[in-house]
Enzyme design. Structure first.
Site, PDB file in Angstrom:
ATOM      1  N   ASP A   1      -5.665  11.495   8.291  1.00  8.06           N
ATOM      2  CA  ASP A   1      -5.420  11.934   6.925  1.00  8.06           C
ATOM      3  C   ASP A   1      -4.764  13.310   6.937  1.00  8.06           C
ATOM      4  O   ASP A   1      -5.212  14.216   7.642  1.00  8.06           O
ATOM      5  CB  ASP A   1      -6.770  12.008   6.191  1.00  8.06           C
ATOM      6  CG  ASP A   1      -6.614  12.311   4.718  1.00  8.06           C
ATOM      7  OD1 ASP A   1      -6.102  11.453   3.989  1.00  8.06           O
ATOM      8  OD2 ASP A   1      -7.015  13.419   4.288  1.00  8.06           O
TER       9      ASP A   1
ATOM     10  N   GLU B   1      -0.708  10.674   8.585  1.00  8.34           N
ATOM     11  CA  GLU B   1      -0.048  10.850   7.290  1.00  8.34           C
ATOM     12  C   GLU B   1       0.810  12.111   7.358  1.00  8.34           C
ATOM     13  O   GLU B   1       0.276  13.220   7.466  1.00  8.34           O
ATOM     14  CB  GLU B   1      -1.147  10.998   6.228  1.00  8.34           C
ATOM     15  CG  GLU B   1      -0.645  10.901   4.826  1.00  8.34           C
ATOM     16  CD  GLU B   1      -1.726  11.225   3.814  1.00  8.34           C
ATOM     17  OE1 GLU B   1      -1.503  10.917   2.626  1.00  8.34           O
ATOM     18  OE2 GLU B   1      -2.771  11.789   4.158  1.00  8.34           O
TER      19      GLU B   1
HETATM   20  C1  NOJ Z   1      -4.579  11.694   1.516  1.00  6.18           C
HETATM   21  C2  NOJ Z   1      -5.316  10.496   1.063  1.00  6.18           C
HETATM   22  O1  NOJ Z   1      -4.492   9.380   1.225  1.00  6.18           O
HETATM   23  C3  NOJ Z   1      -5.711  10.738  -0.366  1.00  6.18           C
HETATM   24  O2  NOJ Z   1      -6.238   9.600  -0.967  1.00  6.18           O
HETATM   25  C4  NOJ Z   1      -6.683  11.877  -0.395  1.00  6.18           C
HETATM   26  O3  NOJ Z   1      -6.987  12.208  -1.735  1.00  6.18           O
HETATM   27  C5  NOJ Z   1      -6.098  13.097   0.292  1.00  6.18           C
HETATM   28  N1  NOJ Z   1      -5.476  12.801   1.541  1.00  6.18           N
HETATM   29  C6  NOJ Z   1      -7.173  14.107   0.571  1.00  6.18           C
HETATM   30  O4  NOJ Z   1      -7.969  13.643   1.628  1.00  6.18           O
END
Ligand code: NOJ
Length: 547
Positions: free
Chosen positions: A206, A275
């Site tokens: 993440d 990500e």
């Molecule tokens: C990215 C995640 O995909 C999202 O859903 C989340 O709110 C943020 N990171 C914070 O962790």
């Protein structure tokens, strides 16, 4: 263009399917999906659909302020989703079906209720104080610098008790960990080991680019451009985010992550995906590592924010291809739990074209649950809003509930997601009588049938899962076409991004057989590529082998 890698691994040739556990299948009637529900549906994923890996969004203990991206214990399962034994069973059952399991790893922040943060905030002298990012107020008593939280407002929250601010790149309930403290890295690497030892095949990291910031905490400069490769995030977009993320030291951390995963890869390859919200693709590609020793798959979100037009989509694909070095492997994401669904962004007819694009580009596709049915965003009445992002920047529509609604399995009340008497955590789409697995399974013209056929073709043909990519020059045409080639296999993919029919001339194409069309069920037709007509919203795959 496109280099074939030496060996082909599951995370290269396979298709990843993202499951948002709250919304996939409820097995205990509480209206929220759970791990046992996912286990019950593995045959759908492995057999009916035919994907290769599932990525599970967080299922760890959490107060659910950000629906699991605010974790209080990295080494357990939230009771709402089940138990560690349920997880172990899910892994075993998935592996028995040759499905790989990818779990979410959330390194940037914990929940404010995590015991680490509870200790950290208890006093300035606490042994865990330096596990989070604490700073004194600025001379005027305000936040230490101008950094903003992604969902809105300052990224700093004053802790009255100790008189310092803590950093939160997301909600104030999600304090950022301090990755400059080696004890944090040790603890978080133990988290990776814990799940690797439980058998997971990979991680989706993440906000991977967030974990290291400018050590001097410099103010971000203003962003005055109007060019947005991604959706508008309101006030957050007023700055260039050069100091609050992506400090170059981050690459050493991912080299160590990779090293750790490699040490578990002798029995089978483990994968690090992350990500990475960067749209300058050479910078994005830096997350593969100079020696290709960082992330296997920095997730590529280029197709999310792009205007749905052939030229713009081609630019994304060609840019990605342009920055790939031998040995690195592309990937494409069309939807996820943070983005409006593709069938809403591009429309239902174009969602079929989009699925063909996603499953025929060179690189690993990630399919968001329900997109294989053509699920659309669901309007959420005010009294049922769950996502706090809806309220942090009111009016901007940052809320992500519409794309997180329950999976549509059949036409029964609650669509087979939860028992008819239960109340699903988010409303189920009104279109669930038409858009659902059961109905679409029996309909050769459905989105599900299209997705299944695409997945089968992709699996059968090395040109489609491994082959090189060569775009076709089509001048001003509003279509996008490309070749995929491997050995003596050649497939042309031609996609009409408009609602009008289009005539294409594919240079040196010759004749071939239509293998699949998004609009024409009559496959196996012989077509002449010198005079190829695409009907409105048609995408097609033409096979040129042995012509
Ligand atoms: C990215 C995640 O995909 C999202 O859903 C989340 O709110 C943020 N990171 C914070 O962790």
């Amino acid at each position: 263009m496109g280099h074939r890698s030496e060996t082909s691994l599951w995370w290269q040739t396979g298709v990843i399917y993202q499951i948002y556990p709250r919304s996939f299948q409820d097995s205990n009637g509480d209206g929220t999906g759970d791990l046992n529900g996912i286990t019950q549906r593995l045959d759908y994923l492995a057999e009916t659909l035919g994907v290769d890996a599932i990525w599970l969004s967080p299922f760890y203990p959490s107060p659910m302020k950000d629906f699991g991206y605010d974790i209080t214990n990295y080494l357990d399962v939230d009771p709402i989703f089940g138990t560690l034994e349920d997880f172990d069973r899910l892994v075993a059952e998935a592996h028995a079906r040759d499905l790989q399991i990818i779990v979410d790893f959330v390194p940037n922040h914990t929940s404010e209720e995590h015991p680490w943060f509870q200790e950290s905030r208890s006093s300035r002298g606490n042994q865990r104080r330096e596990w989070y990012v604490w700073r004194d107020p600025s001379p005027d008593g305000g936040p230490p610098n101008n950094w903003l939280a992604v969902p809105g407002g300052s990224a700093w929250e004053l802790d009255e008790h100790t008189g310092q601010y803590y950093l939160h790149s997301f909600l104030k309930e999600q304090p950022d960990l301090n990755w400059r403290n080696p004890l944090v890295e040790d603890a978080m690497f133990d988290v990776l080991r814990f799940w690797l030892e439980r058998g997971v095949d990979g991680f989706r990291i993440d906000m991977a680019q967030r974990i290291l910031k400018d050590p001097d905490f410099r103010d971000n400069p203003p962003d005055t451009s109007s060019d947005r490769p991604y959706k508008s995030l309101g006030r957050y977009d007023s700055q260039l985010h050069v100091y609050d993320q992506g400090h170059p030291d981050i690459h050493a951390v991912y080299r160590r992550v990779r090293h750790l995963l490699d040490s578990y890869s002798s029995s089978r390859p483990r994968m690090a995906g992350g990500e990475i919200h960067i749209f300058d693709y050479s910078q994005w590609a830096s997350y593969y590592g100079i020696e290709l020793d960082e992330l296997h798959l920095p997730f590529n979100f280029g197709l999310i924010g792009v205007p749905w037009e052939a030229a713009a989509v081609r630019r994304v694909v060609d840019s990605i291809e342009g920055v790939m070095r031998p040995g690195s492997w592309p990937n494409y994401v069309l939807g996820n739990h943070d983005e409006h669904r593709i069938a809403t962004r591009a429309g239902e007819a174009q969602a079929r074209v989009a699925m063909m694009l996603l499953l025929t580009l060179r690189g690993t596709p990630t399919v968001y649950y329900g997109d294989e049915l053509g699920m659309t965003d669901v309007p959420i009445p005010a009294e049922r809003i769950q996502d706090p992002w809806e309220r942090t920047e009111p009016g901007l529509g940052l809320g992500r509930d519409p794309e997180r609604t329950p999976m549509q399995w059949d036409a029964s009340p609650n669509s087979g997601f939860c028992p008819p008497e239960a109340r699903p955590w988010l409303p189920i789409s009104e279109n669930c009588g038409r858009v659902n697995v059961q109905q679409e399974y029996d309909d050769a013209g459905s989105m599900l049938s299209l997705a299944r056929t695409l997945l089968t073709l992709r699996r059968q043909h090395p040109s489609l899962h491994l082959g090189s990519y060569h775009p076709v020059e089509l001048g001003e045409s509003p279509c996008f076409a490309y070749w995929r080639e491997e050995g003596d296999e050649r497939h042309l993919v031609a996609l009409n991004f408009t609602g009008e029919s289009q005539n294409l001339h594919i240079p040196n194409g010759g004749g071939g057989r239509l293998r699949l069309s998004t609009t024409n069920p009559d496959s196996d037709l012989v077509v002449d590529l010198a005079r190829l007509t695409l009907s409105p919203n048609e995408g097609c795959i033409v096979d040129l082998r042995g012509r």
